[in-house]
Scaffold this active site. Structure first.
Site, PDB file in Angstrom:
ATOM      1  N   LYS A 158       0.883  -1.165   0.000  1.00 32.86           N
ATOM      2  CA  LYS A 158       0.000   0.000   0.000  1.00 32.86           C
ATOM      3  C   LYS A 158       0.924   1.220   0.000  1.00 32.86           C
ATOM      4  CE  LYS A 158      -4.185   1.549   2.346  1.00 32.86           C
ATOM      5  NZ  LYS A 158      -5.013   1.757   1.167  1.00 32.86           N
TER       6      LYS A 158
HETATM    7  N1  PPE Z   1      -7.671  -1.461  -3.086  1.00 40.66           N
HETATM    8  C1  PPE Z   1      -7.107  -0.247  -2.934  1.00 40.66           C
HETATM    9  C2  PPE Z   1      -6.399   0.356  -4.082  1.00 40.66           C
HETATM   10  C3  PPE Z   1      -7.228   0.404  -1.708  1.00 40.66           C
HETATM   11  O1  PPE Z   1      -6.667   1.603  -1.549  1.00 40.66           O
HETATM   12  C4  PPE Z   1      -7.937  -0.191  -0.644  1.00 40.66           C
HETATM   13  C5  PPE Z   1      -8.102   0.520   0.665  1.00 40.66           C
HETATM   14  C6  PPE Z   1      -8.502  -1.475  -0.857  1.00 40.66           C
HETATM   15  C7  PPE Z   1      -8.343  -2.073  -2.088  1.00 40.66           C
HETATM   16  C8  PPE Z   1      -9.213  -2.228   0.245  1.00 40.66           C
HETATM   17  O2  PPE Z   1      -8.305  -2.673   1.226  1.00 40.66           O
HETATM   18  P1  PPE Z   1      -8.748  -2.868   2.748  1.00 40.66           P
HETATM   19  O3  PPE Z   1      -8.963  -1.513   3.305  1.00 40.66           O
HETATM   20  O4  PPE Z   1      -7.605  -3.578   3.373  1.00 40.66           O
HETATM   21  O5  PPE Z   1      -9.992  -3.677   2.735  1.00 40.66           O
HETATM   22  N2  PPE Z   1      -8.165   1.919   0.571  1.00 40.66           N
HETATM   23  C9  PPE Z   1      -7.932   2.776   1.722  1.00 40.66           C
HETATM   24  C10 PPE Z   1      -7.785   4.213   1.288  1.00 40.66           C
HETATM   25  C11 PPE Z   1      -8.887   5.164   1.467  1.00 40.66           C
HETATM   26  C12 PPE Z   1      -8.486   6.623   1.275  1.00 40.66           C
HETATM   27  O6  PPE Z   1      -9.094   7.304   0.447  1.00 40.66           O
HETATM   28  O7  PPE Z   1      -7.583   7.105   1.969  1.00 40.66           O
HETATM   29  C13 PPE Z   1      -8.953   2.518   2.823  1.00 40.66           C
HETATM   30  O8  PPE Z   1     -10.032   2.011   2.557  1.00 40.66           O
HETATM   31  O9  PPE Z   1      -8.615   2.793   3.970  1.00 40.66           O
END
Ligand code: PPE
Length: 304
Positions: A158
């Site tokens: 990330k």
């Molecule tokens: N894909 C991406 C590209 C992504 O950034 C997230 C989380 C996910 C999938 C889902 O991952 P998880 O949160 O582990 O289920 N995105 C974060 C960023 C939000 C923001 O705008 O800042 C979040 O959901 O916290």
């Protein structure tokens, strides 16, 4: 604007929100290499509880490893700093943002010897795609921007820089009157949205993208587990955008977005154009779990 909280944890100590500053030559600001997490803490009858804290801390360290960043704290230290940050700010429910950044020192792409900084901030964050989105579903647009090639951007990490593509996609979707963007991978298959993973429902089973060109979402993993525990078959395989068009239901998962139904993609109504029964069921179980109302998943919660 997000509302200020009191303290931000920065490199081992708490500083006032307004004093959590870095030098303008902070390496990450110029070149985009930093890693971060997004975690939620929910209000429960036993007090605030952080959802899947261990998995988020593990992913933060995995991201750092992929991008050759040495975090100058142990997992235990970061874990307790996260808990303390929620505590000191008296948050009942909040979003938690740990950020690991390359500090000020050398300029140029090779940050030899630059200090690595870590900060943890918390704030109140409601439904990421709106309460209306959680209830009735959002409208999605396939982006003209694509998910980075698996060897351009390591998708298991990330990393700050990836979100340049996400922002292009998001801005395009909004400017076209949609709520969120769906990015395809370099081969044209569905990958994920700007900040969420995607699931579709067909013939009473659910399907989600395999872990190749996507972030290994912790909410995605939670939904797969919940679905299997409830006898809903889960497939992790590649699919195309037209399969989304003809799916019975579709939804997004993410820490910020939680479980958000999709009611439209590219002008095609998904199913009946409103959240379907499987989406609703998974949503309901998920929200019960985070509120501490499902004994079976108690080990996903860290009570403050
Ligand atoms: N894909 C991406 C590209 C992504 O950034 C997230 C989380 C996910 C999938 C889902 O991952 P998880 O949160 O582990 O289920 N995105 C974060 C960023 C939000 C923001 O705008 O800042 C979040 O959901 O916290």
């Amino acid at each position: 604007m997000i509302e200020k909280t009191e303290k931000i944890w920065m490199n081992g100590e708490f500083v006032n929100w307004d004093d959590a500053k870095v030098h303008i030559l902070t390496h990450t600001l110029h070149y985009g290499l930093g890693v971060f997490e997004g975690i939620r803490c929910y209000e429960t009858s036993k007090g605030p509880a952080i959802f899947r804290l261990k998995e988020h801390v593990d992913r933060l360290f995995d991201s750092a490893k992929i991008f050759l960043i040495d975090i100058p704290f142990s997992k235990e230290e970061i874990t307790s700093a996260i808990i303390e940050t929620v505590k000191i700010n008296n948050m009942k429910a909040c979003y938690i943002r740990p950020l690991v950044y390359i500090g000020y020192g050398a300029m140029g792409l090779y940050p030899k010897g630059n200090p690595i900084g870590v900060a943890i901030a918390v704030w109140s964050w409601g439904a990421y795609l709106g309460d209306e989105g959680i209830r009735n579903g959002i409208r999605l647009k396939t982006s003209s921007f694509i998910r980075n090639h698996v060897n351009s951007n390591m998708s298991r990490g990330k990393v700050c820089g990836y979100y340049v593509t996400s922002q292009l996609a998001k801005k395009e979707a909004i400017s076209c009157g949609y709520d969120e963007a769906l990015l395809l991978d370099t081969e044209g298959y569905v990958s994920e949205c700007s900040g969420e993973n995607i699931f579709i429902v067909r013939n009473n089973s659910i399907k989600t993208t395999p872990l190749t060109s996507i972030l290994e979402g912790i909410t995605r993993n939670s939904i797969i587990t919940i679905a299997k525990d409830n006898g809903i078959p889960v497939l992790e395989e590649r699919f195309t955008r037209d399969e989304v068009y003809i799916s019975d239901e579709a939804f997004l998962t993410g820490t910020a977005a939680e479980i958000t139904p999709i009611r439209e993609l590219d002008g095609r109504k998904i199913g009946e154009g409103r959240p379907g029964p499987i989406t609703r069921k998974l949503q309901e179980i998920f929200f019960n779990i985070v509120k501490g109302e499902e004994a079976r998943y108690e080990n996903w919660l860290t009570y403050i």
